[in-house]
Design an enzyme around this catalytic site. Structure first.
Site, PDB file in Angstrom:
ATOM      1  N   HIS A  32      29.241 -62.723 -20.834  1.00 21.00           N
ATOM      2  CA  HIS A  32      28.189 -63.699 -20.530  1.00 21.00           C
ATOM      3  C   HIS A  32      27.907 -64.634 -21.700  1.00 21.00           C
ATOM      4  CE1 HIS A  32      25.299 -61.336 -22.877  1.00 21.00           C
ATOM      5  NE2 HIS A  32      25.657 -60.254 -22.197  1.00 21.00           N
ATOM      6  N   HIS A  70      20.085 -68.730 -23.330  1.00 23.12           N
ATOM      7  CA  HIS A  70      19.688 -69.783 -22.390  1.00 23.12           C
ATOM      8  C   HIS A  70      18.326 -70.310 -22.785  1.00 23.12           C
ATOM      9  CE1 HIS A  70      17.092 -66.631 -20.700  1.00 23.12           C
ATOM     10  NE2 HIS A  70      18.137 -65.826 -20.806  1.00 23.12           N
ATOM     11  N   HIS A 127      15.209 -68.433 -17.031  1.00 25.47           N
ATOM     12  CA  HIS A 127      16.372 -69.277 -17.335  1.00 25.47           C
ATOM     13  C   HIS A 127      15.884 -70.697 -17.085  1.00 25.47           C
ATOM     14  CE1 HIS A 127      18.982 -65.630 -15.971  1.00 25.47           C
ATOM     15  NE2 HIS A 127      18.489 -65.467 -17.175  1.00 25.47           N
ATOM     16  N   ASP A 156       4.549 -60.128   8.523  1.00 22.00           N
ATOM     17  CA  ASP A 156       3.450 -61.049   8.210  1.00 22.00           C
ATOM     18  C   ASP A 156       2.871 -60.835   6.819  1.00 22.00           C
ATOM     19  OD1 ASP A 156       2.358 -58.629   8.716  1.00 22.00           O
ATOM     20  OD2 ASP A 156       0.859 -59.319  10.159  1.00 22.00           O
ATOM     21  N   ASP A 201      11.559 -62.875 -22.385  1.00 23.83           N
ATOM     22  CA  ASP A 201      12.833 -62.307 -21.923  1.00 23.83           C
ATOM     23  C   ASP A 201      13.436 -61.493 -23.061  1.00 23.83           C
ATOM     24  OD1 ASP A 201      15.235 -61.731 -20.750  1.00 23.83           O
ATOM     25  OD2 ASP A 201      15.988 -63.792 -20.724  1.00 23.83           O
ATOM     26  N   HIS A 233      23.272 -57.437 -13.905  1.00 17.50           N
ATOM     27  CA  HIS A 233      21.974 -57.605 -13.254  1.00 17.50           C
ATOM     28  C   HIS A 233      21.600 -56.374 -12.422  1.00 17.50           C
ATOM     29  CE1 HIS A 233      22.168 -62.249 -13.718  1.00 17.50           C
ATOM     30  NE2 HIS A 233      21.757 -61.647 -14.808  1.00 17.50           N
ATOM     31  N   GLU A 293      18.323 -58.710 -27.237  1.00 20.22           N
ATOM     32  CA  GLU A 293      17.928 -60.090 -26.919  1.00 20.22           C
ATOM     33  C   GLU A 293      16.550 -60.408 -27.493  1.00 20.22           C
ATOM     34  OE1 GLU A 293      17.106 -60.729 -22.707  1.00 20.22           O
ATOM     35  OE2 GLU A 293      17.527 -62.867 -22.919  1.00 20.22           O
ATOM     36  N   ARG A 307      22.978 -54.451 -25.127  1.00 20.70           N
ATOM     37  CA  ARG A 307      22.589 -55.857 -25.319  1.00 20.70           C
ATOM     38  C   ARG A 307      21.289 -55.838 -26.125  1.00 20.70           C
ATOM     39  NH1 ARG A 307      22.804 -57.428 -20.511  1.00 20.70           N
ATOM     40  NH2 ARG A 307      20.670 -57.421 -19.741  1.00 20.70           N
ATOM     41  N   TYR A 348      29.921 -54.345 -23.466  1.00 22.88           N
ATOM     42  CA  TYR A 348      29.840 -53.540 -22.239  1.00 22.88           C
ATOM     43  C   TYR A 348      31.181 -52.842 -22.034  1.00 22.88           C
ATOM     44  CZ  TYR A 348      26.107 -56.950 -21.837  1.00 22.88           C
ATOM     45  OH  TYR A 348      25.017 -57.742 -22.110  1.00 22.88           O
ATOM     46  N   GLU A 385      21.311 -63.330 -27.164  1.00 25.29           N
ATOM     47  CA  GLU A 385      21.508 -62.027 -26.519  1.00 25.29           C
ATOM     48  C   GLU A 385      22.961 -61.589 -26.448  1.00 25.29           C
ATOM     49  OE1 GLU A 385      20.711 -62.150 -22.209  1.00 25.29           O
ATOM     50  OE2 GLU A 385      19.958 -64.175 -22.491  1.00 25.29           O
ATOM     51  N   ASP A 413      16.066 -54.664 -19.977  1.00 26.64           N
ATOM     52  CA  ASP A 413      15.882 -56.122 -20.057  1.00 26.64           C
ATOM     53  C   ASP A 413      14.621 -56.415 -19.253  1.00 26.64           C
ATOM     54  OD1 ASP A 413      16.012 -58.883 -19.979  1.00 26.64           O
ATOM     55  OD2 ASP A 413      18.166 -58.958 -19.532  1.00 26.64           O
TER      56      ASP A 413
HETATM   57 MN   LIG Z   1      18.010 -63.538 -21.069  1.00 24.99          MN
END
Ligand SMILES: [Mn+2]
Length: 426
Positions: A337, A341, A348, A37, A258, A230, A396, A394, A376, A372, A247
């Site tokens: 990737h 975006h 996104h 709940d 972002d 991710h 960004e 990365r 890797y 970005e 990130d």
């Molecule tokens: Mn991003």
């Protein structure tokens, strides 16, 4: 702060786009159960918010367009002392009438009745095609004279492509808070032991500085974990020899930031880390410098792939001829990737990348996109020189397209090796 007048203008633009003899219905987000709940913190549905600026659940916007004219209706949860004792104050119908520049405000519990009256004769009905089925059924039940259903979200999402000055101001606020958090992380990383401790630094600054939420779950991925794009478990112990890919960005008044930075877990980058980092940083800067109206996002993607491929060839990560490597997309293994975006109400942002004819939408002033690039390299990739294995990077930033080029909204967030290292040694 986005003024009521701006929401009114957005609704007018939406109404103008609707066919004659039509109605459009948008719903507030449904609260989501976390367990038993208790709910997740409530977050408004972005398209509903874009047209209303209203933060509460149990709400709907209805637009009706006919020969007699156009009307907008807002349905809000009525004042209810019992419910408010547990869940907090509601604005209620009376105050909503004062605040919102809509034609009518009704209590949400009269929605069915009003839909019966207002939808019954309409030929064209708009709703969000992602709407859950119980609501779609409700709409269809009252749509007695309908000829066609349309995805109402599509036009709103097109409107969301170009941000107003007020929206950009909200994004700037989000980035300002996110900047503080990244700089704090750069200072603190060396003295922390677990990824989640760094996550806590972000959540602390976000809340302390007044951001309502993170814009997405913070990624703190140390060493080889950063090869999982991710990665959000953030449970691992920090190995001081490795880099940490972070990130993280807060959400301020529903607008996202972002930002990714990759920093050493100790005070300094090793030579191999420095080589890879310098490559990603130079590519990031080059791609950002290409941003201006009329440029295609796919051109940014293509150039980023070329530059990364070339750089990885020079470092011995890829072997062979540049042209054939590009042809076979060999670099995709290490840069799987997209280059970026749209960003706005959603991290996104749900704005289209193609027009109705399937053609790519070129950059225009007022758009906000991320840039970005990354590299890797898995720790078990035997095809790569040993010193690079287990390194993932990365970088960004959030970029505003302007009339004559771009503005890097996050340019204040440090990313030069010397700047990160000097923050780390404070
Ligand atoms: Mn991003």
């Amino acid at each position: 702060m986005i003024e009521e007048k701006e929401y009114l203008l957005r609704r007018k633009s939406f109404l103008k786009h609707l066919k004659n003899n039509s109605a459009a219905l948008l719903f507030a987000a449904v609260p989501k159960v976390r367990s038993h709940d208790t709910n997740y913190p409530y977050r408004q549905e972005s398209n509903f918010y874009y047209l209303s600026g209203f933060e509460e659940d149990s709400a709907a916007l209805l637009f009706v367009k006919s020969k007699e004219g156009s009307k907008s209706y807002l349905f809000v949860h009525k004042k209810d002392p019992d419910e408010e004792l547990w869940n907090g104050k509601r604005l209620g119908v009376k105050k909503a009438k004062k605040r919102f520049l809509v034609d009518e405000v009704f209590s949400y519990d009269t929605l069915n009745q009003e839909l019966k009256k207002l939808l019954g004769s309409k030929r064209h009905i708009y709703y969000d095609f992602k709407l859950d089925y119980s609501k779609v059924k409700l709409i269809k039940r009252y749509a007695k004279a309908v000829e066609s259903f349309h995805n109402g979200a599509a036009y709103i999402e097109k409107m969301r492509l170009r941000k107003s000055a007020a929206e950009i101001a909200e994004i700037r606020k989000a980035i300002k808070i996110t900047k503080k958090a990244h700089h704090r992380a750069m200072q603190r990383a060396k003295s922390l032991s677990f990824e989640y401790e760094l996550q806590a630094e972000f959540e602390y600054i976000f809340k302390k500085e007044g951001a309502q939420s993170d814009a997405y779950t913070t990624i703190v991925a140390s060493g080889n974990n950063a090869n999982t794009l991710h990665y959000i478990s953030n449970r691992a112990k920090l190995d001081k020899e490795t880099l940490i890919l972070i990130d993280a960005g807060c959400e301020y008044n529903c607008y996202a930031s972002d930002i990714t930075r990759t920093i050493p877990a100790s005070k300094r980058f090793s030579d191999a880390q420095r080589e890879l980092y310098s490559l990603v940083l130079s590519v990031e800067k080059e791609i950002i410098s290409m941003v201006r109206p009329a440029v295609l996002r796919s051109a940014l993607q293509k150039r980023a792939e070329e530059l990364l491929c070339e750089g990885m060839l020079a470092l011995g990560i890829l072997k062979g001829e540049l042209d054939s490597l590009l042809e076979s997309k060999a670099h995709k293994k290490y840069f799987p990737h997209g280059i970026g975006h749209w960003m706005g109400l959603d991290v996104h942002d749900q704005a289209p990348y193609k027009d109705e004819k399937g053609r790519e939408i070129p950059l225009q002033a007022g758009m906000v996109l991320t840039v970005e690039p990354g590299i890797y390299i898995d720790k078990n990739d035997k095809s790569v020189p040993k010193k690079y294995r287990g390194i993932a990077i990365r970088i960004e930033d959030d970029i505003l397209v302007t009339q004559d080029g771009y503005e890097n909204l996050s340019k204040g967030i440090k990313k030069e090796i010397r700047d990160i290292e000097s923050l780390a040694s404070l």
